[in-house]
Design a protein around this motif. Sequence first.
Motif, mmCIF file in Angstrom:
data_model
loop_
_atom_site.group_PDB
_atom_site.id
_atom_site.type_symbol
_atom_site.label_atom_id
_atom_site.label_comp_id
_atom_site.label_asym_id
_atom_site.label_seq_id
_atom_site.Cartn_x
_atom_site.Cartn_y
_atom_site.Cartn_z
ATOM 1 N N ALA A 1 27.434 43.330 52.134
ATOM 2 C CA ALA A 1 27.729 42.157 51.306
ATOM 3 C C ALA A 1 29.186 41.774 51.491
ATOM 4 O O ALA A 1 30.084 42.597 51.278
ATOM 5 N N VAL A 2 29.438 40.530 51.901
ATOM 6 C CA VAL A 2 30.790 40.018 52.103
ATOM 7 C C VAL A 2 31.116 39.064 50.964
ATOM 8 O O VAL A 2 30.291 38.220 50.590
ATOM 9 N N LEU A 3 32.327 39.196 50.412
ATOM 10 C CA LEU A 3 32.738 38.382 49.271
ATOM 11 C C LEU A 3 33.980 37.561 49.603
ATOM 12 O O LEU A 3 34.939 38.094 50.183
ATOM 13 N N PHE A 4 33.950 36.285 49.223
ATOM 14 C CA PHE A 4 35.077 35.368 49.403
ATOM 15 C C PHE A 4 35.644 35.007 48.025
ATOM 16 O O PHE A 4 34.910 34.577 47.131
ATOM 17 N N HIS A 5 36.959 35.122 47.865
ATOM 18 C CA HIS A 5 37.638 34.725 46.631
ATOM 19 C C HIS A 5 37.881 33.219 46.614
ATOM 20 O O HIS A 5 37.625 32.512 47.597
ATOM 21 N N GLY A 6 38.426 32.708 45.514
ATOM 22 C CA GLY A 6 38.767 31.300 45.388
ATOM 23 C C GLY A 6 40.198 31.017 45.816
ATOM 24 O O GLY A 6 40.939 31.917 46.240
ATOM 25 N N TRP A 7 40.600 29.755 45.703
ATOM 26 C CA TRP A 7 41.942 29.323 46.105
ATOM 27 C C TRP A 7 42.991 30.073 45.294
ATOM 28 O O TRP A 7 42.942 30.119 44.071
ATOM 29 N N GLU A 8 43.948 30.662 45.991
ATOM 30 C CA GLU A 8 45.028 31.459 45.426
ATOM 31 C C GLU A 8 44.519 32.707 44.688
ATOM 32 O O GLU A 8 45.265 33.332 43.936
ATOM 33 N N ALA B 1 36.172 35.713 61.881
ATOM 34 C CA ALA B 1 36.384 36.957 61.145
ATOM 35 C C ALA B 1 35.056 37.574 60.711
ATOM 36 O O ALA B 1 34.874 38.803 60.775
ATOM 37 N N LEU B 2 34.108 36.740 60.283
ATOM 38 C CA LEU B 2 32.791 37.256 59.916
ATOM 39 C C LEU B 2 32.097 37.909 61.102
ATOM 40 O O LEU B 2 31.414 38.936 60.956
ATOM 41 N N GLY B 3 32.287 37.342 62.282
ATOM 42 C CA GLY B 3 31.734 37.958 63.480
ATOM 43 C C GLY B 3 32.349 39.316 63.755
ATOM 44 O O GLY B 3 31.646 40.273 64.125
ATOM 45 N N ASP B 4 33.657 39.413 63.575
ATOM 46 C CA ASP B 4 34.352 40.701 63.752
ATOM 47 C C ASP B 4 33.862 41.717 62.727
ATOM 48 O O ASP B 4 33.610 42.882 63.043
ATOM 49 N N ILE B 5 33.703 41.285 61.477
ATOM 50 C CA ILE B 5 33.218 42.172 60.420
ATOM 51 C C ILE B 5 31.807 42.656 60.732
ATOM 52 O O ILE B 5 31.484 43.850 60.573
ATOM 53 N N ALA B 6 30.956 41.741 61.203
ATOM 54 C CA ALA B 6 29.571 42.105 61.524
ATOM 55 C C ALA B 6 29.500 43.142 62.643
ATOM 56 O O ALA B 6 28.616 44.012 62.640
ATOM 57 N N GLN B 7 30.419 43.068 63.605
ATOM 58 C CA GLN B 7 30.437 44.035 64.699
ATOM 59 C C GLN B 7 30.966 45.389 64.245
ATOM 60 O O GLN B 7 30.454 46.442 64.646
ATOM 61 N N ARG B 8 31.975 45.384 63.403
ATOM 62 C CA ARG B 8 32.576 46.647 62.941
ATOM 63 C C ARG B 8 31.675 47.392 61.963
ATOM 64 O O ARG B 8 31.676 48.622 61.925
ATOM 65 N N PHE B 9 30.960 46.623 61.156
ATOM 66 C CA PHE B 9 30.116 47.220 60.115
ATOM 67 C C PHE B 9 28.699 46.665 60.287
ATOM 68 O O PHE B 9 28.301 45.737 59.585
ATOM 69 N N PRO B 10 27.948 47.239 61.221
ATOM 70 C CA PRO B 10 26.667 46.635 61.622
ATOM 71 C C PRO B 10 25.492 46.944 60.689
ATOM 72 O O PRO B 10 24.361 47.078 61.140
#
Length: 333
Positions: A75-82, A134-143
């Motif tokens: 599960a990948v999480l994105f924060h809000g502005w600032e 970056a999501l592609g990099d994350i997907a490769q590192r943590f498959p």
Amino acid sequence: MMLPRGKDFLPPGPLRSGHVQTMLSSSGVRRLLLPKRAQTVLQGSEPVMVNGGDGVRLTGAYTAQRSHPQSRGLAVLFHGWEGSVDSTYVLQTGSRLLADGWDVFRLNFRDHGDSHHLNEALFHSCRIDEVVHALGDIAQRFPMRPMVLAGFSLGGNFALRAAMKAQAAGLPLSYALAVCPIIDPGEGLFSLEGSAPWFYQAYFMHKWRRSLQAKQAAFPHREYFELAELKQNLRGLTAALVARHTDFESLEAYLDGYSVAGRALADMHVPCTILTARDDPVIPVDAFEKLELPANVELDIASYGGHCGFIRGWDMTSFTDDYIAARFNAVTA
């Protein structure tokens, strides 16, 4: 499986104010009152430097689940502005997902968290390509599979745009969820100036100016903004950002550049859910009601919740934790 719906959220009387919900959502008081389990995602978390392509470096934090014999997925999480990977709502959601057996990756956008020194060029909201990379990099590192994504406010906007680009980018994204995402940036900017109380713009401008000061300190040889520009309101400083630091010809073109309004999501291939509140004082509900969405995109408009609040009671926990976890878990059912 019966999934929670926005209509199920009915907070006690004093919390039925969109302004109260919004102000509490990121307050220090809320962080103090939250139960300790809302920060368990910090335990054993690993800092990670992520490749955003073209030399761009982004930071994040990965936490492996230990509550189940086998991980449900990533599960990948994105924060809000600032916001950042350590924003209260990110920690709370990440901790809940961890308890349900998800490995959790929290990503900082450029110039968020303590990452101002990593990239000389400024963050702006149209930098979607580096986030997708970056999501592609994350997907490769943590498959771990499936890979699911949730974002809040501006992070929800990024999540929807990343999902739109997922197929072309080869991302193994199974599902995305956006909480109170920015839909029409032009309309949202105008609402902060006009219809929303003055203190919302003051709050965001204080955080943005502080971030720009941190950027200037990290690269003292650059002049990112003149002092007179920094004293302008949200619209004025955004226009200066566009003129100085982007290739867009106008403020309107820049705002259109990250809009997901109207038919922008009509060709979405990844199943998605958009959750918002009718009483959100920051993102006008009209923009959501005008969306033209395909069958695989669920739009859920709650009566209450404010902007990324959805606080259930005086323990300061959020309905969105159950909401997100239930939909993520359904992906693996």
